[in-house]
Design an enzyme around this catalytic site. Structure first.
Site, PDB file in Angstrom:
ATOM      1  N   GLY A 257       0.813  -1.212   0.000  1.00  0.00           N
ATOM      2  CA  GLY A 257       0.000   0.000   0.000  1.00  0.00           C
ATOM      3  C   GLY A 257       0.845   1.258   0.000  1.00  0.00           C
ATOM      4  O   GLY A 257       0.466   2.283  -0.582  1.00  0.00           O
ATOM      5  N   GLU A 378      -1.788   5.132   6.110  1.00  0.00           N
ATOM      6  CA  GLU A 378      -0.929   3.971   5.823  1.00  0.00           C
ATOM      7  C   GLU A 378       0.448   4.100   6.482  1.00  0.00           C
ATOM      8  O   GLU A 378       1.470   3.757   5.916  1.00  0.00           O
ATOM      9  CB  GLU A 378      -0.837   3.739   4.306  1.00  0.00           C
ATOM     10  CG  GLU A 378      -2.197   3.310   3.776  1.00  0.00           C
ATOM     11  CD  GLU A 378      -2.179   2.712   2.390  1.00  0.00           C
ATOM     12  OE1 GLU A 378      -1.247   1.935   2.093  1.00  0.00           O
ATOM     13  OE2 GLU A 378      -3.115   3.008   1.626  1.00  0.00           O
ATOM     14  N   GLY A 379       0.413   4.596   7.709  1.00  0.00           N
ATOM     15  CA  GLY A 379       1.635   4.770   8.502  1.00  0.00           C
ATOM     16  C   GLY A 379       2.098   6.209   8.435  1.00  0.00           C
ATOM     17  O   GLY A 379       2.477   6.692   7.365  1.00  0.00           O
TER      18      GLY A 379
END
Length: 398
Positions: A257, A378-379
């Site tokens: 991702g 996503e982080g």
């Protein structure tokens, strides 16, 4: 092949075709409408239908399941060009491909792929335009974001069914999706090794509901909302992978991702550069185009260098993934640098435009708003630094 590519001109023919196709689609169908979709918070149904017809809503999935069967490099290239046209369309495409289809492609059974990939890799709208098969990914919760191992959502086996209880937060595509990958604790005593992954259908499912759409700073044409599960029952066969494999599936999914989000961020950076340079060539000040001013040239140089450096990191991560190498560190580096490049380029683009950058007549302010999320989802950038440093330290420790 294990050839490494560093410029668009060097790419194999297939990748060049994808680049040209996505670029044309972004210029003709996305960029002219992106401002309106943003203002209206309108889901771009027609654009997503066209994307699926181009094979981009199942870009990495197997042709056996309606997918295009293309590699990670093609995905990174497509994500940049689509997001250059509209960052909201980029995130809809990214969440669907990276976060929903990819884990089922990697860990699903043939039966799961038949049911939850085949109709989704080509998510064409029903004849009446009411239903489109789009997927979403439920990892974050109201009480835990970066601490992904602390899932308070639970799944309990009751005969031939799993019973799921809990709430997932910040879910991209929530209001359009018809299925979700949901992570839930199946054995609390094992902490992160007690998390399992499930495929949860979202249409006419008792106990399943959606929270209100979040009113967001950017990527406003994409819906974000909570998934609320109150004794939701799903078949035993909807477990994805093995019990306790959920955390591993989530981390592997996020690695891929991050290549998608890096691509999205590159697209925003490129759009900001396009906006700034075109304006600098047309706007005159002190009797000449402002593109002749060194202060403007410094900005253009910094923007394009940061974007190109981030693109090389992104392509490297994608090519390593395609070569079957471990790419966790490289994907984190790409996502970190591309998201920071997007924010910087969008910021400087507004500065080049001056007052015109601050009003919605020009797309610069939208790029600025859209860029900000790429450093969070996503982080976060902080988590990417931990991922990178952890991997470096492990290497030195042998």
């Amino acid at each position: 092949s294990s050839r490494r590519y560093t410029t668009h001109k060097q790419l194999p023919e297939e990748h060049q075709m994808i680049y040209e196709m996505c670029r044309k689609f972004a210029d003709e169908e996305l960029a002219p409408n992106a401002g309106e979709w943003d203002k209206q918070h309108a889901f771009p149904t027609e654009a997503i239908t066209q994307l699926s017809e181009l094979g981009l809503m199942g870009i990495n999935s197997s042709p056996d399941n309606n997918g295009s069967g293309l590699d990670a490099l093609a995905y990174a290239i497509a994500m940049e060009e689509i997001s250059r046209g509209c960052a909201s369309v980029g995130v809809i495409m990214s969440a669907h491909n990276s976060l929903y289809l990819s884990p089922i492609d990697s860990f699903g059974t043939d039966a799961q792929k038949e049911r939850y990939v085949t109709p989704y890799a080509m998510p064409l709208t029903d004849d009446d335009g009411s239903q489109m098969n789009i997927g979403c990914f439920g990892l974050s919760e109201p009480g835990n974001g970066s601490d992904a191992g602390a899932a308070s959502t639970t799944a309990t086996l009751d005969g031939s069914e799993w019973v799921i209880n809990g709430t997932k937060a910040w879910i991209t595509n929530a209001h359009e999706a018809t299925a979700a990958i949901v992570f839930a604790t199946t054995d609390k005593s094992l902490k992160h090794k007690g998390i399992s992954a499930f495929i949860v259908p979202m249409i006419d499912v008792e106990g399943f509901s959606l929270g209100a759409k979040e009113d967001k700073l950017g990527i406003r044409a994409s819906s974000t909302a909570n998934l609320i599960m109150d004794n939701v029952r799903i078949p035993k066969d909807n477990l994805l992978g093995q019990p306790g494999e959920g955390f591993k599936i989530a981390m592997k999914t996020l690695d891929g991702g991050r290549i998608g989000v890096a691509g999205q961020a590159l697209g925003i950076a490129s759009a900001a550069i396009d906006c700034a340079v075109n304006y600098a060539l047309e706007r005159t000040s002190f009797g000449a185009p402002i593109s002749k001013l060194q202060s403007i040239q410094m900005k253009i140089s910094k923007m394009t260098t940061a974007r190109d450096a981030a693109r090389l990191l992104t392509w490297r991560a994608a090519m390593m993934k395609d070569a079957g190498e471990k790419y966790t560190r490289e994907a984190a580096m790409a996502k970190l640098m591309a998201s920071e490049a997007a924010t910087m380029c969008a910021h400087q683009s507004i500065q080049v435009l001056g007052g015109m950058g601050y009003v919605s007549d020009m797309p610069a302010e939208r790029h600025y708003r859209d860029a900000r999320i790429t450093e969070i989802y996503e982080g976060t950038s902080e988590i990417q630094h931990l991922v990178i440093a952890g991997d470096v330290i492990k290497e030195y420790q042998g």
